[in-house]
Write a protein that holds these residues in place. Sequence first.
Motif, short mmCIF file in Angstrom:
data_model
loop_
_atom_site.label_atom_id
_atom_site.label_comp_id
_atom_site.label_asym_id
_atom_site.label_seq_id
_atom_site.Cartn_x
_atom_site.Cartn_y
_atom_site.Cartn_z
N SER A 1 0.86 -1.19 0.00
CA SER A 1 0.00 0.00 0.00
C SER A 1 0.89 1.24 0.00
O SER A 1 1.77 1.38 0.84
CB SER A 1 -0.91 0.02 1.24
OG SER A 1 -1.91 -0.95 1.11
N THR B 1 -1.30 3.62 -4.59
CA THR B 1 -2.49 2.75 -4.57
C THR B 1 -3.64 3.44 -3.84
O THR B 1 -4.80 3.22 -4.15
CB THR B 1 -2.20 1.40 -3.90
OG1 THR B 1 -2.00 1.59 -2.51
CG2 THR B 1 -1.00 0.70 -4.50
N ASN C 1 2.60 4.36 -8.07
CA ASN C 1 2.47 3.00 -8.61
C ASN C 1 2.59 3.02 -10.13
O ASN C 1 2.69 4.07 -10.74
CB ASN C 1 1.16 2.36 -8.18
CG ASN C 1 -0.06 3.08 -8.73
OD1 ASN C 1 0.07 4.18 -9.27
ND2 ASN C 1 -1.22 2.51 -8.59
N MET D 1 -6.91 1.61 -3.25
CA MET D 1 -6.31 0.53 -2.46
C MET D 1 -6.97 -0.83 -2.72
O MET D 1 -7.51 -1.45 -1.80
CB MET D 1 -6.38 0.87 -0.95
CG MET D 1 -5.28 1.83 -0.51
SD MET D 1 -4.95 1.80 1.25
CE MET D 1 -5.50 3.42 1.76
N GLU E 1 -5.65 -3.53 -3.04
CA GLU E 1 -4.95 -4.59 -2.29
C GLU E 1 -5.55 -4.83 -0.91
O GLU E 1 -5.25 -5.82 -0.26
CB GLU E 1 -3.45 -4.25 -2.17
CG GLU E 1 -3.10 -3.10 -1.23
CD GLU E 1 -3.27 -1.73 -1.86
OE1 GLU E 1 -3.76 -1.64 -2.99
OE2 GLU E 1 -2.92 -0.74 -1.18
#
Lengths: 294, 244
Positions: free
Chosen positions: A189, A193, A294, B197, B199
């Motif tokens: 993270s 992201t 990212n 996010m 993930e």
Amino acid sequence: MHPAPSVILFTVLSGAGFGTLILLGLGLALPFGLEAAFLWGAGYALAVSGLLASTFHLGNPQRALLAFTQWRTSWLSREGWAAVGALAMLAPLALASVFGGGLPAAFGITGAAVALLALFSTGMIYAQLRTVPRWNHWTTPSLFLAYALTGGATLVGLPYLAGLLCLILAVLQVVAWRLGDGRFAARGSTLGTATGLKGNLRSFAPPHTGTNYLMREMIHVVGRRHAARLRWITILFAALVPGMIVILLPDRFSAHLLAFVLHLVGAASGRWLFFAEAEHVVGLYYGAHDGAGN
Amino acid sequence: MTALPPPCEKKLGLVIDLDTCVGCQACVTACKGWNDQGYGVPLSDQNAYGSENSGTFLNRVHSYEMMQDDGPPQIVNFPRSCLHCENAPCVTVCPTGASYKRAEDGIVLVNEDACIGCGLCAWACPYGARELDQAAGVMKKCTLCVDRIYNETLPEEDRVPACVRTCPTGARHFGDLGDPESAVSRLVASRGGVALMPEQGTAPVNRYLPPRRKGAAGAAPLTDIADVEATGIAGWLDRLLGRF
């Protein structure tokens, strides 16, 4: 995460209380009379103080009973059931131990198992949070159990078991730190992201001029300058010194009490680090770990 | 109660255009204004006029500096609020059943009468979407203006969240992201909208539209100015001074 003194103090104390009750419930020590009154009393006092204190940090403690309703999904609700259940189930055994009388062994074993579940649930409250990568690991509930049982074994005065648990605790705590230190980065993270933006990113302006709840609670940056020293204090006081005391000093109540008090100091230091070193991913929005896109 | 409902077809949410957002904070003000008087307890402020001011907000706008190798540097304004996740971790951690996700439209709400203010849902949220109101001791979060969007006493154009209604640049869009033919879904598809996010496994409903590419690729915008060759008297001075 914010290391609130009340939460640290009472997770440590109630942990040690339930650890004591588990070992007494399993029948590993069979105190009677005054000794039984002290040990069972200490176990109950520590465990109950933790439960009561846990309601103090609530915004609306008058509705605390509602927390028993969601045991199907919530570890916090399960903790409540298991904690109250264990205290109720072990009470007849405590009374029998103090005033005389016998109860089948299965009685205490069941109560101890429920108390174990309470400790495991406490650990899972933290371990379930994917938002705090350091906590989101099997070592978290294991550590809560290890601290509680070590505290219990030193107070009850079971030298060899306490020595063994001290060793396990020390190894487990070092492993937890080693594995935990790199987990935030490993989870991947980043501000990239978190925002979906590409390139090299940096927080340019915060969304407000003052502080807010999120920052106080989750992005709390406490001085981690002493972290390395506190890790040593934790290992020495929580595990190594109490372990040596119970093994090397004569098997006396005063020695057990000394080992227990030292263990509590170490456990409090370890619990402070548990919170202070834990980083929440929401910090990314406020500029923690800046620079990675990212 | 705090179990998540089975996946619902309707997924109401916001689409936020990071290309057109100018960071004016109007959505923040409109949100606080509307939610101060409607759903649940008001959004309190502490020491609002002092030096240590703090308060409860359901929407906050950050600014980020974005440096790219193949384009000019940019400031991106980034509004942050509840994403009404399909796999909302804030719902399942709740011990009282106060935190829930509506089966009919996917809005994540807090029943304030059952909230004990333990704060665990705020810990479980990766996006910082929940704030514990310091005056009332209950958790506050974006309701997607549930008291506006279905409110038939309001004119039809007002039946959208307050932040969407007020946005002067049209950077905020409201609609059903579960319907691939809806305006918001088509917007996300055409602009390459992203989830935040991923993930974390929360499966957010809201989408963010990335800023469009600006400026000539490969050239920093100040290059031409910096390389200007001085001529005339300035040029003579330039050469003269260069000798010392």
